[in-house]
Motif scaffolding. Structure first.
Motif, PDB file in Angstrom:
ATOM      1  N   PHE A  20       0.783  -1.162  -0.043  1.00 57.71           N
ATOM      2  CA  PHE A  20      -0.103  -0.009   0.007  1.00 57.71           C
ATOM      3  C   PHE A  20       0.629   1.239  -0.105  1.00 57.71           C
ATOM      4  O   PHE A  20       0.488   2.283  -0.789  1.00 57.71           O
ATOM      5  N   VAL A  21       1.850   1.213   0.805  1.00 49.76           N
ATOM      6  CA  VAL A  21       2.792   2.467   1.009  1.00 49.76           C
ATOM      7  C   VAL A  21       3.668   2.747  -0.580  1.00 49.76           C
ATOM      8  O   VAL A  21       3.707   3.701  -0.893  1.00 49.76           O
ATOM      9  N   VAL A  22       4.059   1.657  -0.939  1.00 53.70           N
ATOM     10  CA  VAL A  22       4.720   1.899  -2.148  1.00 53.70           C
ATOM     11  C   VAL A  22       4.071   2.260  -3.319  1.00 53.70           C
ATOM     12  O   VAL A  22       4.255   3.184  -4.052  1.00 53.70           O
ATOM     13  N   ARG A  23       2.744   1.632  -3.328  1.00 59.47           N
ATOM     14  CA  ARG A  23       1.806   2.187  -4.565  1.00 59.47           C
ATOM     15  C   ARG A  23       1.409   3.441  -4.089  1.00 59.47           C
ATOM     16  O   ARG A  23       1.349   4.316  -5.195  1.00 59.47           O
ATOM     17  N   SER A  24       1.393   4.008  -3.106  1.00 58.87           N
ATOM     18  CA  SER A  24       0.633   5.306  -2.634  1.00 58.87           C
ATOM     19  C   SER A  24       1.790   6.391  -3.094  1.00 58.87           C
ATOM     20  O   SER A  24       1.783   7.335  -3.463  1.00 58.87           O
ATOM     21  N   ILE A  25       3.086   5.922  -2.660  1.00 62.27           N
ATOM     22  CA  ILE A  25       4.209   6.949  -2.976  1.00 62.27           C
ATOM     23  C   ILE A  25       4.543   6.981  -4.443  1.00 62.27           C
ATOM     24  O   ILE A  25       4.933   7.888  -4.962  1.00 62.27           O
ATOM     25  N   LYS A  26       4.366   5.939  -5.036  1.00 60.12           N
ATOM     26  CA  LYS A  26       4.698   6.067  -6.719  1.00 60.12           C
ATOM     27  C   LYS A  26       3.839   6.691  -7.333  1.00 60.12           C
ATOM     28  O   LYS A  26       4.035   7.239  -8.442  1.00 60.12           O
ATOM     29  N   LYS A  27       2.594   6.780  -6.806  1.00 55.10           N
ATOM     30  CA  LYS A  27       1.354   7.724  -7.328  1.00 55.10           C
ATOM     31  C   LYS A  27       1.685   9.197  -7.266  1.00 55.10           C
ATOM     32  O   LYS A  27       1.134  10.086  -8.207  1.00 55.10           O
ATOM     33  N   ASN A  28       2.363   9.387  -6.325  1.00 58.09           N
ATOM     34  CA  ASN A  28       2.758  10.832  -5.788  1.00 58.09           C
ATOM     35  C   ASN A  28       4.349  11.022  -6.101  1.00 58.09           C
ATOM     36  O   ASN A  28       4.956  10.967  -4.934  1.00 58.09           O
ATOM     37  N   LYS A  29       4.729  11.149  -7.053  1.00 60.29           N
ATOM     38  CA  LYS A  29       6.217  11.234  -7.175  1.00 60.29           C
ATOM     39  C   LYS A  29       7.218  12.251  -6.575  1.00 60.29           C
ATOM     40  O   LYS A  29       8.289  11.932  -6.000  1.00 60.29           O
ATOM     41  N   PRO A  30       6.486  13.529  -6.170  1.00 58.38           N
ATOM     42  CA  PRO A  30       7.126  14.752  -5.285  1.00 58.38           C
ATOM     43  C   PRO A  30       7.491  13.917  -4.212  1.00 58.38           C
ATOM     44  O   PRO A  30       8.484  14.520  -3.160  1.00 58.38           O
ATOM     45  N   ILE A  31       6.632  13.082  -3.430  1.00 65.36           N
ATOM     46  CA  ILE A  31       6.879  12.389  -2.075  1.00 65.36           C
ATOM     47  C   ILE A  31       8.219  11.757  -2.273  1.00 65.36           C
ATOM     48  O   ILE A  31       8.863  11.739  -1.093  1.00 65.36           O
ATOM     49  N   ILE A  32       8.591  11.085  -3.070  1.00 59.24           N
ATOM     50  CA  ILE A  32       9.788  10.277  -3.308  1.00 59.24           C
ATOM     51  C   ILE A  32      11.002  11.245  -2.757  1.00 59.24           C
ATOM     52  O   ILE A  32      11.803  10.856  -1.948  1.00 59.24           O
ATOM     53  N   LYS A  33      10.790  12.332  -3.643  1.00 58.53           N
ATOM     54  CA  LYS A  33      11.963  13.440  -3.134  1.00 58.53           C
ATOM     55  C   LYS A  33      12.094  13.816  -1.516  1.00 58.53           C
ATOM     56  O   LYS A  33      12.984  14.197  -1.317  1.00 58.53           O
ATOM     57  N   VAL A  34      10.852  14.037  -1.219  1.00 52.81           N
ATOM     58  CA  VAL A  34      10.591  14.528   0.239  1.00 52.81           C
ATOM     59  C   VAL A  34      11.336  13.423   0.934  1.00 52.81           C
ATOM     60  O   VAL A  34      12.105  13.935   1.817  1.00 52.81           O
TER      61      VAL A  34
END
Length: 414
Positions: free
Chosen positions: A167-181
């Protein structure tokens, strides 16, 4: 009571009769149980009404919080519709980080597939920040106990398990800016190992490789490259890897065979300076030319430039014999002359049809009459009609032999 209908009651007054009809007699029972703090019974009588369940969960959470059962309160508050910020501030004010974490995780789980990516990502970032803060505090302890070390290991494992959840992996990948954060947050804590883990999880292989190279973990960087099997990443990072682990790098390059373009790898070998680097570059290019049957002239010319630097001229001659047609002969002649590889120069002159130059070089630079005679014989076989040129070649050889004998005789007389 009406004997014909048990749900009807009558009440008598001085001047009137009042009839009561009973409907949904138990509709407020849930509230009675809730006020009595019998929350399970209250949920049973709520009849699945979401608004009632929210109110029960809110009241139950307050009960646990007042009695300092913070973890129970966290799980219960997450099921209510109370303001997220209000509940979070309650736990922060009490300094109960574990309960706050519990609340955030339970809240995240309760969102499930809800179409609220902003709140989901905010929860993920907050949970990660709490993990990182706890890990950082444990790492900074000067004299950690066994319990501290165990907690550190457990916290890091919990962080990675959380980040790895589907769930977390899927959610983060949908919101690319969060990866950088998340990456910047990990960098601010200096948590390199988890940065690498997260980058790998997000399939940001280049960042993983860069981290390994920055930490001088070149073998790890090479292993990551090998697993990813991305030619473009090879072309970008092989120059650095050839500088530090040339032998291992060439081993991997050979494993990839024809899937890599050797011409794009040439910049990786041009800057090789140490003996080991040059030997490994030579090994790879030999593999490309002789095993992969590469015919590219640039590859052959560069391989020639490596062979002319070898002390054993025989290796250079063998290379020319096998790949002469794919080498720029003018470039090869200039390179061999600069490195005083005269026998190779004779061979190149012969292949270019410049027999006089070949014979002259064999006699003047090598002093090798046999080499000159071999060249003249080869020219005679290749151009039997050019008798004038053949005669000239043999006369050059004869003159050299006579002059050498005369000089030898004079030296003996003197």
């Amino acid at each position: 009571m009406d004997p014909m209908n048990q749900y009807k009651f009558f009440s008598f007054a001085k001047q009137s009769i009042i009839r009561f009809k009973i409907q949904k007699e138990d509709r407020h029972v849930w509230r009675l149980f809730m006020n009595l703090r019998k929350f399970e019974e209250a949920e049973k009588y709520a009849g699945g009404d979401q608004a009632k369940l929210f109110e029960i969960a809110s009241e139950e959470g307050d009960y646990y919080f007042e009695n300092k059962h913070y973890n129970d309160a966290a799980q219960t508050y997450a099921l209510s519709n109370r303001s997220f910020e209000e509940i979070a501030l309650k736990f922060i004010s009490e300094g109960t980080t574990a309960a706050l974490m519990n609340f955030l995780k339970t809240k995240l789980d309760s969102l499930g597939n809800a179409n609220n990516p902003t709140q989901i990502c905010m929860l993920v970032v907050w949970i990660v920040e709490i993990f990182l803060s706890n890990i950082s505090n444990l790492e900074r302890q000067q004299h950690p106990t066994e319990d501290d070390l165990s907690e550190l290991q457990s916290s890091r494992a919990d962080l990675r398990n959380f980040l790895s959840s589907e769930f977390v992996v899927r959610s983060i990948k949908k919101n690319k800016p969060i990866i950088k954060v998340v990456q910047e947050m990990m960098a601010s804590y200096g948590d390199t190992s988890d940065m690498i883990f997260f980058a790998d999880l997000m399939e940001d292989i280049e960042k993983v490789i860069m981290h390994h190279i920055h930490d001088q973990q070149y073998t790890s960087a090479l292993n990551t490259l090998r697993k990813k099997r991305s030619p473009e990443l090879f072309y970008k990072h092989v120059p650095t890897l050839m500088k530090y682990i040339p032998r291992n790098t060439v081993d991997v390059l050979e494993q990839f065979g024809r899937s890599l373009d050797p011409q794009k790898l040439l910049p990786s070998f041009i800057h090789c300076k140490t003996t080991d680097q040059k030997e490994q570059a030579l090994r790879y290019l030999e593999f490309v030319v002789f095993s992969n049957k590469c015919k590219d002239e640039a590859i052959h010319n560069f391989l020639l430039s490596l062979f002319v630097q070898q002390e054993d001229e025989g290796l250079l001659i063998d290379f020319l014999l096998k790949t002469d047609a794919n080498v720029d002969r003018k470039y090869a002649l200039r390179l061999c002359s600069e490195h005083r590889k005269w026998k190779a120069c004779c061979y190149i002159y012969t292949k270019m049809g410049l027999y006089e130059e070949a014979v002259k070089l064999a006699l003047t630079k090598l002093g090798d009459v046999f080499e000159a005679e071999s060249t003249a014989s080869y020219a005679q076989d290749c151009t039997p009609d050019d008798q004038e040129m053949i005669k000239k070649l043999w006369l050059m050889i004869a003159r050299h032999v006579v002059e050498r004998r005369r000089i030898s005789s004079m030296s003996w007389i003197l």
